[in-house]
Design a protein around this motif. Structure first.
Motif, short mmCIF file in Angstrom:
data_model
loop_
_atom_site.label_atom_id
_atom_site.label_comp_id
_atom_site.label_asym_id
_atom_site.label_seq_id
_atom_site.Cartn_x
_atom_site.Cartn_y
_atom_site.Cartn_z
N GLU A 215 55.01 4.70 1.80
CA GLU A 215 55.56 4.91 3.13
C GLU A 215 57.06 5.23 3.05
O GLU A 215 57.77 4.67 2.21
CB GLU A 215 55.35 3.67 3.99
N PRO A 216 57.54 6.14 3.91
CA PRO A 216 58.97 6.45 3.92
C PRO A 216 59.79 5.28 4.47
O PRO A 216 59.28 4.46 5.23
CB PRO A 216 59.06 7.67 4.84
N VAL A 217 61.05 5.22 4.03
CA VAL A 217 61.97 4.18 4.53
C VAL A 217 62.85 4.80 5.62
O VAL A 217 63.47 5.85 5.41
CB VAL A 217 62.86 3.65 3.38
N GLU A 218 62.87 4.16 6.76
CA GLU A 218 63.61 4.70 7.90
C GLU A 218 65.12 4.63 7.66
O GLU A 218 65.65 3.66 7.14
CB GLU A 218 63.24 3.88 9.14
N LYS A 219 65.79 5.70 8.04
CA LYS A 219 67.25 5.72 7.97
C LYS A 219 67.81 5.16 9.29
O LYS A 219 67.39 5.58 10.37
CB LYS A 219 67.75 7.15 7.77
N ILE A 220 68.73 4.22 9.16
CA ILE A 220 69.32 3.60 10.34
C ILE A 220 70.80 3.93 10.39
O ILE A 220 71.53 3.68 9.43
CB ILE A 220 69.11 2.08 10.33
N VAL A 221 71.23 4.54 11.50
CA VAL A 221 72.61 4.97 11.66
C VAL A 221 73.20 4.29 12.90
O VAL A 221 72.61 4.33 13.98
CB VAL A 221 72.70 6.50 11.83
N LYS A 222 74.35 3.65 12.68
CA LYS A 222 75.07 3.07 13.81
C LYS A 222 75.95 4.15 14.43
O LYS A 222 76.65 4.86 13.73
CB LYS A 222 75.92 1.89 13.37
#
Length: 330
Positions: A215-222
């Protein structure tokens, strides 16, 4: 009394002759390997050839087309059956390769294949039954089928999730979690016939089966939302005094997921420079782009070249490569 004895002797003499006259002569059954026809010949001192001739058959023609189980000139006495095996012309093709036409006395298709040392596998297809009797002109075609298996990997792109952060200046971004692509691994099976792909409805016969996935890992951007903080930073830059100008070649780039050379995450206003030309931390003004700070470096950034960070790839493409005169601020 004498008359009775004479009559008895007469009966004894007559009986054997009667028995001999009633017995039927034994026959020899002649069969053919390529047809159900049967010829019955008398079991006597005649040879096979002469007996067939007496029956009206052309021995010369039979000799040309058949091989007997006993010699043609052997007497039939003591024989019960004789088989005439066809000397048939047979054609053979294996795995798309024509092995030609040849004469054989083998009786079945299976026997012919064994004589030619053709070993069948579970994937082979044959156009006639193995137990079929060989006849003149029999065509044997063996198609060789095989499965070829390979792996196919498909990348699964990751999604980007943006989180608003009021502790950051409006317009600034910071990567909280790097994204990572996932993958799907398939087992792809193709069917080949005689070395060529099997095609149905104009398409190769292909089956694929999912055997593994990550499964892909989600990119989290503030994403900063504090407008007051942004205004203060803008004032700091706009109020800075110009100390000089420099003509450079300016390119554009977008998020790489990595921190800058100064440890920050890139955002609009981040500029990559050659620190031997423009020291890190220098405030700059770029016409058409705006204010920024020299926060990053790059392997391709040598000499009078700068790289401007954009929030999207399309913005970076639109910027392209330009020659601009920048202002160096204090």
């Amino acid at each position: 009394m004498k008359r009775i004895l004479l009559n008895s002797l007469a009966m004894i003499l007559i009986l054997p002759s009667l028995l001999t006259g009633c017995s039927e002569p034994q026959q020899v059954k002649v069969t053919f390997s390529d047809q159900p026809k049967i010829i019955n010949l008398e079991n006597n001192d005649d040879t096979l050839a002469s007996s067939l001739t007496k029956q009206g058959y052309s021995v010369a023609e039979l000799k040309q087309n058949y091989e007997p189980s006993i010699p043609w000139d052997q007497k039939l006495g003591g024989q019960k059956t004789v088989q005439l095996t066809c000397k048939c012309r047979v054609s053979l093709s294996v795995a798309g390769k024509d092995l030609g036409t040849f004469q054989t006395t083998q009786e079945t298709v299976e026997d012919v294949l064994k004589s030619k040392k053709v070993q069948l596998t579970a994937w082979d297809e044959i156009n006639v039954p193995l137990n079929q009797k060989i006849k003149e002109g029999t065509k044997i075609v063996v198609d060789r089928l095989e499965q070829r298996v390979k792996k196919k990997v498909e990348e699964v792109p990751y999604k980007t999730k943006k989180i608003e952060d009021n502790q950051m200046a409006d317009g600034k971004t910071e990567v909280k979690q790097d994204g990572k692509e996932g993958k799907k691994v398939y087992q792809v099976t193709m069917l080949y016939k005689n070395g060529q792909p099997v095609v149905e409805d104009g398409e190769p016969v292909v089956t694929q089966k999912l055997i593994d996935s990550v499964e892909p890992v989600e990119k989290i951007v503030k994403v900063g939302t504090n407008k007051e903080m942004a205004q203060k930073e803008s004032v700091n830059l706009t109020s800075a005094k110009e100390t000089g100008t420099l003509t450079v070649e300016a390119t554009g780039y977008t998020a790489t997921g990595s921190r800058t050379a100064t440890g920050t995450y890139p955002h609009r206003g981040t500029i990559a420079v050659d620190p031997d030309v423009i020291p890190l931390g220098t405030k700059l003004y770029i016409p058409g782009y705006g204010y920024g700070v020299a926060e990053d470096t790059g392997g391709a950034i040598n000499g009078k070249i700068i790289d401007l960070f954009f929030d999207s790839e399309q913005e970076a493409i639109n910027w392209g490569r330009r020659t601009v005169t920048i202002k160096i601020l204090k």
